[in-house]
Scaffold this motif. Structure first.
Motif, PDB file in Angstrom:
ATOM      1  N   ASP A 115      -3.722  -0.401  -8.817  1.00 30.32           N
ATOM      2  CA  ASP A 115      -2.428  -0.745  -8.268  1.00 30.32           C
ATOM      3  C   ASP A 115      -2.735  -1.301  -6.910  1.00 30.32           C
ATOM      4  OD1 ASP A 115      -1.292   0.427 -10.588  1.00 30.32           O
ATOM      5  OD2 ASP A 115      -0.922   2.191  -9.613  1.00 30.32           O
ATOM      6  N   ALA A 116      -3.702  -0.560  -6.050  1.00 23.58           N
ATOM      7  CA  ALA A 116      -3.917  -1.193  -4.781  1.00 23.58           C
ATOM      8  C   ALA A 116      -4.453  -2.409  -4.597  1.00 23.58           C
ATOM      9  CB  ALA A 116      -4.859  -0.141  -4.196  1.00 23.58           C
ATOM     10  N   ILE A 117      -5.573  -2.648  -5.717  1.00 25.17           N
ATOM     11  CA  ILE A 117      -5.762  -4.084  -5.854  1.00 25.17           C
ATOM     12  C   ILE A 117      -4.675  -5.176  -6.145  1.00 25.17           C
ATOM     13  CG2 ILE A 117      -7.360  -5.674  -6.908  1.00 25.17           C
ATOM     14  CD1 ILE A 117      -9.305  -3.236  -7.279  1.00 25.17           C
ATOM     15  N   GLU A 118      -4.099  -5.006  -6.911  1.00 27.62           N
ATOM     16  CA  GLU A 118      -2.763  -5.596  -7.347  1.00 27.62           C
ATOM     17  C   GLU A 118      -1.843  -5.936  -6.270  1.00 27.62           C
ATOM     18  OE1 GLU A 118      -1.623  -4.100 -11.139  1.00 27.62           O
ATOM     19  OE2 GLU A 118      -3.119  -5.100 -12.006  1.00 27.62           O
ATOM     20  N   TRP A 119      -1.635  -4.830  -5.529  1.00 27.86           N
ATOM     21  CA  TRP A 119      -0.588  -5.009  -4.392  1.00 27.86           C
ATOM     22  C   TRP A 119      -1.040  -5.832  -3.315  1.00 27.86           C
ATOM     23  CZ3 TRP A 119      -0.779  -3.032   0.822  1.00 27.86           C
ATOM     24  CH2 TRP A 119       0.749  -3.123   1.467  1.00 27.86           C
ATOM     25  N   LEU A 120      -2.262  -5.737  -3.042  1.00 26.80           N
ATOM     26  CA  LEU A 120      -2.867  -6.700  -2.093  1.00 26.80           C
ATOM     27  C   LEU A 120      -3.140  -8.118  -2.597  1.00 26.80           C
ATOM     28  CD1 LEU A 120      -5.742  -4.793  -0.344  1.00 26.80           C
ATOM     29  CD2 LEU A 120      -3.856  -5.401   0.690  1.00 26.80           C
ATOM     30  N   GLY A 121      -3.347  -8.251  -3.778  1.00 34.50           N
ATOM     31  CA  GLY A 121      -3.243  -9.691  -4.508  1.00 34.50           C
ATOM     32  C   GLY A 121      -2.086 -10.229  -4.610  1.00 34.50           C
ATOM     33  N   ALA A 122      -1.040  -9.607  -4.834  1.00 34.77           N
ATOM     34  CA  ALA A 122       0.461 -10.158  -4.858  1.00 34.77           C
ATOM     35  C   ALA A 122       0.633 -10.957  -3.308  1.00 34.77           C
ATOM     36  CB  ALA A 122       1.426  -9.282  -4.997  1.00 34.77           C
ATOM     37  N   GLN A 123       0.097 -10.381  -2.286  1.00 31.53           N
ATOM     38  CA  GLN A 123       0.101 -10.915  -1.057  1.00 31.53           C
ATOM     39  C   GLN A 123      -0.948 -12.048  -0.723  1.00 31.53           C
ATOM     40  OE1 GLN A 123       1.339  -7.372   1.831  1.00 31.53           O
ATOM     41  NE2 GLN A 123       0.685  -6.341   0.162  1.00 31.53           N
ATOM     42  N   GLY A 124      -1.660 -12.361  -1.701  1.00 34.04           N
ATOM     43  CA  GLY A 124      -2.685 -13.559  -1.265  1.00 34.04           C
ATOM     44  C   GLY A 124      -3.897 -12.849  -0.965  1.00 34.04           C
ATOM     45  N   LEU A 125      -4.132 -11.923  -1.122  1.00 35.39           N
ATOM     46  CA  LEU A 125      -5.452 -11.374  -0.712  1.00 35.39           C
ATOM     47  C   LEU A 125      -6.535 -10.653  -1.659  1.00 35.39           C
ATOM     48  CD1 LEU A 125      -3.973  -9.058   2.199  1.00 35.39           C
ATOM     49  CD2 LEU A 125      -4.908 -11.178   2.632  1.00 35.39           C
TER      50      LEU A 125
ATOM     51  N   ALA B 106       4.219  -0.479   2.130  1.00 34.68           N
ATOM     52  CA  ALA B 106       3.361  -0.047   1.081  1.00 34.68           C
ATOM     53  C   ALA B 106       4.167   1.267   0.205  1.00 34.68           C
ATOM     54  CB  ALA B 106       2.267   0.785   1.829  1.00 34.68           C
ATOM     55  N   PRO B 107       3.891   1.421  -0.849  1.00 34.70           N
ATOM     56  CA  PRO B 107       4.540   2.401  -1.721  1.00 34.70           C
ATOM     57  C   PRO B 107       4.216   3.770  -1.063  1.00 34.70           C
ATOM     58  CG  PRO B 107       3.098   0.995  -3.319  1.00 34.70           C
ATOM     59  CD  PRO B 107       2.781   0.622  -1.764  1.00 34.70           C
ATOM     60  N   GLU B 108       5.197   4.677  -1.271  1.00 38.30           N
ATOM     61  CA  GLU B 108       5.023   6.092  -0.512  1.00 38.30           C
ATOM     62  C   GLU B 108       3.801   6.688  -0.794  1.00 38.30           C
ATOM     63  OE1 GLU B 108       8.040  10.231  -0.263  1.00 38.30           O
ATOM     64  OE2 GLU B 108       8.396   8.443  -1.745  1.00 38.30           O
TER      65      GLU B 108
ATOM     66  N   VAL C 156      -6.469  -0.014   2.185  1.00 38.61           N
ATOM     67  CA  VAL C 156      -5.550   0.672   1.401  1.00 38.61           C
ATOM     68  C   VAL C 156      -6.123   1.923   0.796  1.00 38.61           C
ATOM     69  CG1 VAL C 156      -3.878   0.478  -0.162  1.00 38.61           C
ATOM     70  CG2 VAL C 156      -4.294  -1.302   1.102  1.00 38.61           C
ATOM     71  N   LYS C 157      -5.445   2.949   0.849  1.00 35.00           N
ATOM     72  CA  LYS C 157      -5.971   4.258   0.321  1.00 35.00           C
ATOM     73  C   LYS C 157      -4.796   4.909  -0.429  1.00 35.00           C
ATOM     74  CE  LYS C 157      -8.075   8.299  -0.546  1.00 35.00           C
ATOM     75  NZ  LYS C 157      -7.120   9.130  -1.189  1.00 35.00           N
TER      76      LYS C 157
END
Length: 293
Positions: free
Chosen positions: A234-244, A271-273, A168-169
């Motif tokens: 934000d990116a770390i938490e977005w992946l974390g919310a998906q169990g990653l 993913a967010p815009e 994720v970038k």
């Protein structure tokens, strides 16, 4: 040979990145494992007989004097008079992402022009040229996943298990110099050893340990990067919310996480815009491995 087309320049991920000290000249000592992935730029080189070097940007506009042209000029010193090149670049790997895109482009350029111009310089000479361009360039020239030490010049090939990763970038990038100059950067992580990393995929499979190599260590640059660029968090938490379980690669701002083995569990949320999200596989070797002896 007048042209060589479709030359890949793969990105890398840092499985971990430890800062173990700092030299008197200011350079930081590091330990890391660099892993090649199948997110690639693509270069095409065509022979010019007027001694000129030119670049054409096929996708993203690059800086006027980037690492590709600097690499070409450095190698041209070994070429015959009148040998030049036109280099076309399809840029896909994002900049300021910690994925080594510019260094990989420079390495592919060196390998390609070494062949286009018939120079036949050995890999050791190309690596010497590459190190002056950037600390990551010799790794991409070496062509194998590697345990990296020193300031990036001590490279030991390692074997890694095959795996897939979510990368994720976020829109924001990060300036490496700002991170390394930060007063709160951790610069004294204890030195690790390769045997502690245990990068032998056969032994991992034999002992049913899974892939602990992908959980080894941490990234010392990540806390500073998260302070400077909240989008990393934000990116770390977005992946974390998906169990990653995610961590940052290099100096960021990209983050990555190992994906589940089961294909039905590998779908990511939208993913967010403005974010770039890819599912990538690691590479066993660089596609141009063997192009220099």
């Amino acid at each position: 040979m007048k042209a060589i087309y479709d030359l890949p320049a793969p990105a890398k991920l840092n499985l971990f990145l430890h800062i173990t000290g700092q030299r008197d000249d200011g350079y930081h000592l590091l330990q890391s494992v660099f892993m090649l992935i199948d997110w690639c730029d693509m270069l095409h080189v065509e022979l010019r007989r007027d001694g000129q070097l030119s670049r054409e940007d096929l996708t993203t506009e690059l800086p006027a004097d980037d690492l590709i042209l600097r690499a070409a000029r450095a190698l041209q010193a070994f070429a015959s008079p009148g040998q030049g090149a036109h280099i076309s670049v399809a840029k896909h790997v994002p900049a300021q992402a910690g994925m080594g895109g510019g260094s990989s482009d420079a390495a592919t350029c060196l390998l390609a022009l070494n062949r286009l111009w018939g120079l036949n310089l050995p890999l050791s000479r190309l690596a010497h040229i590459g190190l002056k361009l950037g600390a990551d360039v010799p790794f991409f020239l070496g062509g194998r996943n590697a345990w990296v030490e020193g300031i990036g010049e001590e490279i030991t090939p390692v074997t890694l298990p095959s795996a897939r990763f979510a990368v994720v970038k976020p829109p924001e990038g990060l300036d490496t110099r700002l991170i390394f100059s930060a007063s709160d950067l951790q610069r004294a992580t204890p030195v690790a050893i390769i045997s502690g990393f245990a990068a032998d995929s056969e032994s991992l499979e034999a002992t049913n340990l899974g892939n602990p190599v992908f959980d080894f260590g941490h990234n010392d640059l990540q806390p500073v990067a998260q302070r400077l660029c909240p989008a990393v968090t934000d990116a770390i938490e977005w992946l974390g919310a998906q169990g990653l379980k995610a961590r940052m690669t290099g100096s960021g701002s990209s983050v990555f996480a190992k994906m589940p083995q089961a294909p039905q569990e590998a779908e990511l949320l939208e993913a967010p815009e403005g974010w770039q999200v890819r599912q990538c596989s690691n590479l066993e070797v660089h596609p141009l491995l063997g192009w220099a002896t």
